[in-house]
Design a protein around this motif. Structure first.
Motif, PDB file in Angstrom:
ATOM      1  N   PRO A   2       0.835  -1.201   0.000  1.00  0.00           N
ATOM      2  CA  PRO A   2       0.000   0.000   0.000  1.00  0.00           C
ATOM      3  C   PRO A   2       0.870   1.251   0.000  1.00  0.00           C
ATOM      4  O   PRO A   2       1.807   1.363   0.789  1.00  0.00           O
ATOM      5  CB  PRO A   2      -0.791  -0.142   1.309  1.00  0.00           C
ATOM      6  N   GLU A   3       0.569   2.184  -0.902  1.00  0.00           N
ATOM      7  CA  GLU A   3       1.322   3.418  -1.005  1.00  0.00           C
ATOM      8  C   GLU A   3       0.493   4.566  -0.453  1.00  0.00           C
ATOM      9  O   GLU A   3      -0.597   4.355   0.086  1.00  0.00           O
ATOM     10  CB  GLU A   3       1.754   3.639  -2.452  1.00  0.00           C
ATOM     11  N   LEU A   4       0.987   5.789  -0.589  1.00  0.00           N
ATOM     12  CA  LEU A   4       0.319   6.937   0.032  1.00  0.00           C
ATOM     13  C   LEU A   4      -1.169   7.020  -0.317  1.00  0.00           C
ATOM     14  O   LEU A   4      -1.993   7.211   0.588  1.00  0.00           O
ATOM     15  CB  LEU A   4       1.040   8.234  -0.341  1.00  0.00           C
ATOM     16  N   PRO A   5      -1.581   6.899  -1.590  1.00  0.00           N
ATOM     17  CA  PRO A   5      -3.015   6.983  -1.873  1.00  0.00           C
ATOM     18  C   PRO A   5      -3.844   5.922  -1.149  1.00  0.00           C
ATOM     19  O   PRO A   5      -4.944   6.215  -0.657  1.00  0.00           O
ATOM     20  CB  PRO A   5      -3.087   6.801  -3.395  1.00  0.00           C
ATOM     21  N   GLU A   6      -3.318   4.690  -1.072  1.00  0.00           N
ATOM     22  CA  GLU A   6      -4.057   3.636  -0.387  1.00  0.00           C
ATOM     23  C   GLU A   6      -4.178   3.935   1.111  1.00  0.00           C
ATOM     24  O   GLU A   6      -5.227   3.695   1.725  1.00  0.00           O
ATOM     25  CB  GLU A   6      -3.379   2.275  -0.589  1.00  0.00           C
ATOM     26  N   VAL A   7      -3.110   4.477   1.694  1.00  0.00           N
ATOM     27  CA  VAL A   7      -3.147   4.810   3.114  1.00  0.00           C
ATOM     28  C   VAL A   7      -4.115   5.962   3.359  1.00  0.00           C
ATOM     29  O   VAL A   7      -4.875   5.963   4.336  1.00  0.00           O
ATOM     30  CB  VAL A   7      -1.734   5.143   3.626  1.00  0.00           C
ATOM     31  N   GLU A   8      -4.106   6.954   2.473  1.00  0.00           N
ATOM     32  CA  GLU A   8      -5.035   8.081   2.623  1.00  0.00           C
ATOM     33  C   GLU A   8      -6.482   7.628   2.428  1.00  0.00           C
ATOM     34  O   GLU A   8      -7.383   8.056   3.171  1.00  0.00           O
ATOM     35  CB  GLU A   8      -4.689   9.188   1.633  1.00  0.00           C
ATOM     36  N   VAL A   9      -6.733   6.757   1.463  1.00  0.00           N
ATOM     37  CA  VAL A   9      -8.081   6.207   1.261  1.00  0.00           C
ATOM     38  C   VAL A   9      -8.525   5.445   2.505  1.00  0.00           C
ATOM     39  O   VAL A   9      -9.671   5.570   2.954  1.00  0.00           O
ATOM     40  CB  VAL A   9      -8.108   5.293   0.015  1.00  0.00           C
ATOM     41  N   THR A  10      -7.608   4.653   3.078  1.00  0.00           N
ATOM     42  CA  THR A  10      -7.920   3.927   4.301  1.00  0.00           C
ATOM     43  C   THR A  10      -8.271   4.896   5.430  1.00  0.00           C
ATOM     44  O   THR A  10      -9.257   4.703   6.150  1.00  0.00           O
ATOM     45  CB  THR A  10      -6.725   3.046   4.716  1.00  0.00           C
ATOM     46  N   ARG A  11      -7.474   5.937   5.580  1.00  0.00           N
ATOM     47  CA  ARG A  11      -7.728   6.923   6.642  1.00  0.00           C
ATOM     48  C   ARG A  11      -9.127   7.520   6.494  1.00  0.00           C
ATOM     49  O   ARG A  11      -9.895   7.582   7.468  1.00  0.00           O
ATOM     50  CB  ARG A  11      -6.679   8.032   6.586  1.00  0.00           C
ATOM     51  N   ARG A  12      -9.449   7.950   5.293  1.00  0.00           N
ATOM     52  CA  ARG A  12     -10.737   8.597   5.070  1.00  0.00           C
ATOM     53  C   ARG A  12     -11.906   7.642   5.307  1.00  0.00           C
ATOM     54  O   ARG A  12     -13.012   8.084   5.666  1.00  0.00           O
ATOM     55  CB  ARG A  12     -10.802   9.153   3.649  1.00  0.00           C
ATOM     56  N   SER A  13     -11.661   6.353   5.117  1.00  0.00           N
ATOM     57  CA  SER A  13     -12.757   5.385   5.206  1.00  0.00           C
ATOM     58  C   SER A  13     -13.179   5.068   6.643  1.00  0.00           C
ATOM     59  O   SER A  13     -14.250   4.504   6.853  1.00  0.00           O
ATOM     60  CB  SER A  13     -12.383   4.087   4.476  1.00  0.00           C
ATOM     61  N   PHE A  14     -12.348   5.431   7.637  1.00  0.00           N
ATOM     62  CA  PHE A  14     -12.771   5.149   9.016  1.00  0.00           C
ATOM     63  C   PHE A  14     -12.524   6.283   9.997  1.00  0.00           C
ATOM     64  O   PHE A  14     -13.024   6.229  11.139  1.00  0.00           O
ATOM     65  CB  PHE A  14     -12.102   3.864   9.533  1.00  0.00           C
ATOM     66  N   ALA A  15     -11.791   7.323   9.612  1.00  0.00           N
ATOM     67  CA  ALA A  15     -11.414   8.376  10.557  1.00  0.00           C
ATOM     68  C   ALA A  15     -12.632   9.021  11.211  1.00  0.00           C
ATOM     69  O   ALA A  15     -12.664   9.215  12.440  1.00  0.00           O
ATOM     70  CB  ALA A  15     -10.559   9.426   9.866  1.00  0.00           C
ATOM     71  N   GLY A  16     -13.620   9.378  10.413  1.00  0.00           N
ATOM     72  CA  GLY A  16     -14.806  10.020  10.970  1.00  0.00           C
ATOM     73  C   GLY A  16     -15.632   9.112  11.847  1.00  0.00           C
ATOM     74  O   GLY A  16     -16.258   9.566  12.825  1.00  0.00           O
ATOM     75  N   ARG A  17     -15.605   7.833  11.547  1.00  0.00           N
ATOM     76  CA  ARG A  17     -16.433   6.878  12.288  1.00  0.00           C
ATOM     77  C   ARG A  17     -15.835   6.471  13.624  1.00  0.00           C
ATOM     78  O   ARG A  17     -16.554   6.091  14.538  1.00  0.00           O
ATOM     79  CB  ARG A  17     -16.694   5.629  11.430  1.00  0.00           C
TER      80      ARG A  17
END
Length: 271
Positions: A2-17
């Motif tokens: 996983p590179e930066l975009p995958e890590v950022e996508v992961t962050r966005r997918s659960f950070a708010g929840r």
């Protein structure tokens, strides 16, 4: 990996929840790349404040300390109110009042590390040598060019090191160099200011598009919501050895650089 975009996508997918959740308990599986750095029981009762990102690290800020999460070569996170019982490749689980965060990592090159703060020695060891964030204002063309002038290695290798600009991994370095029309074997110190400026813009553009497409799923990457990425379907050169260039029709070639495969168009990309 996983590179930066995958890590950022992961962050966005659960950070708010997960923000505001109270940690109920932590469960560990087999040892990961680095130890947790504290007793799992010590995290019970902590509250999740926010989830940030630095390069390829997720930073889960707690009301006391933080957790630095790296997905390694094959890791992915899941976050849901309920998950199936842990499997043999599930090596870290953070049970909270708002759901369960689980690290699935078959190759165990990932890690979850506790630090008391970003100034803690363990955090500095992991984050201290990282370059500027490519999707933030600190990444400017002139500073980028000045830093490249000090490097005699091939530009692709310089990008992968991550101490000038962080998070431009193998996939996105190949794609950005193609967009900028730069051969991956060109020495970094030989890039003119206009070419460095084009590369700067290409890095930003490629990473932004990758994030918008959910990252790249080459094997088993998915977001914390279980969604795959689609950037690999949009790639211009990466993984397209032997196929015609989407721009000029020349056969895309591949070569090895530092044990990694580099893909490029010999016509569109010049030294």
């Amino acid at each position: 990996m996983p590179e930066l975009p995958e890590v950022e996508v992961t962050r966005r997918s659960f950070a708010g929840r997960i923000a505001g959740a109270q940690v109920l308990c932590v469960t560990l599986g087999k040892p990961l790349r680095w130890p947790l750095g504290c007793e799992p029981a010590a995290l019970a009762g902590r509250r999740v404040i926010s989830v940030a990102r630095r390069g390829k690290y997720l930073l889960i800020h707690l009301d006391q300390g933080l957790l630095l999460v790296h997905l390694g070569m094959s890791g992915s996170l899941q976050f849901a109110p309920d998950l199936e019982p842990r499997g043999k490749h599930d090596h870290f689980e953070l049970q909270t009042s708002q759901g369960v965060l689980r690290l699935h990592d078959p190759r165990r090159f990932g890690a979850v590390v506790h630090a008391r703060s970003l100034d803690d020695a363990s955090a500095i060891k992991l984050l201290g040598g990282l370059g500027v964030e490519p999707l933030e204002a600190g990444f400017d063309p002139l500073g980028f060019h000045r830093a490249l002038r000090l490097r005699r290695a091939a530009i692709k290798q310089v990008l992968l090191i991550g101490d000038i600009v962080v998070g431009v991994g193998n996939i996105y370095a190949s794609e950005a160099l193609f967009m900028a029309g730069i051969h991956p074997a060109l020495r970094a110190d030989r890039l003119s200011k206009p070419r460095a400026t084009r590369l700067h813009g290409a890095i930003v553009s490629v990473l932004q598009r990758a994030v918008s497409l959910g990252g790249s799923t080459l094997r088993d990457f998915s977001s914390a919501e279980g969604q795959s990425g689609y950037f690999q379907l949009d790639a211009m050169v990466y993984g397209r050895e032997g196929l015609p260039c989407r721009v000029c029709g020349t056969t895309v070639k591949a070569m090895r650089q530092g044990q990694r495969s580099t893909f490029f168009c010999p016509t569109c990309q010049k030294k």
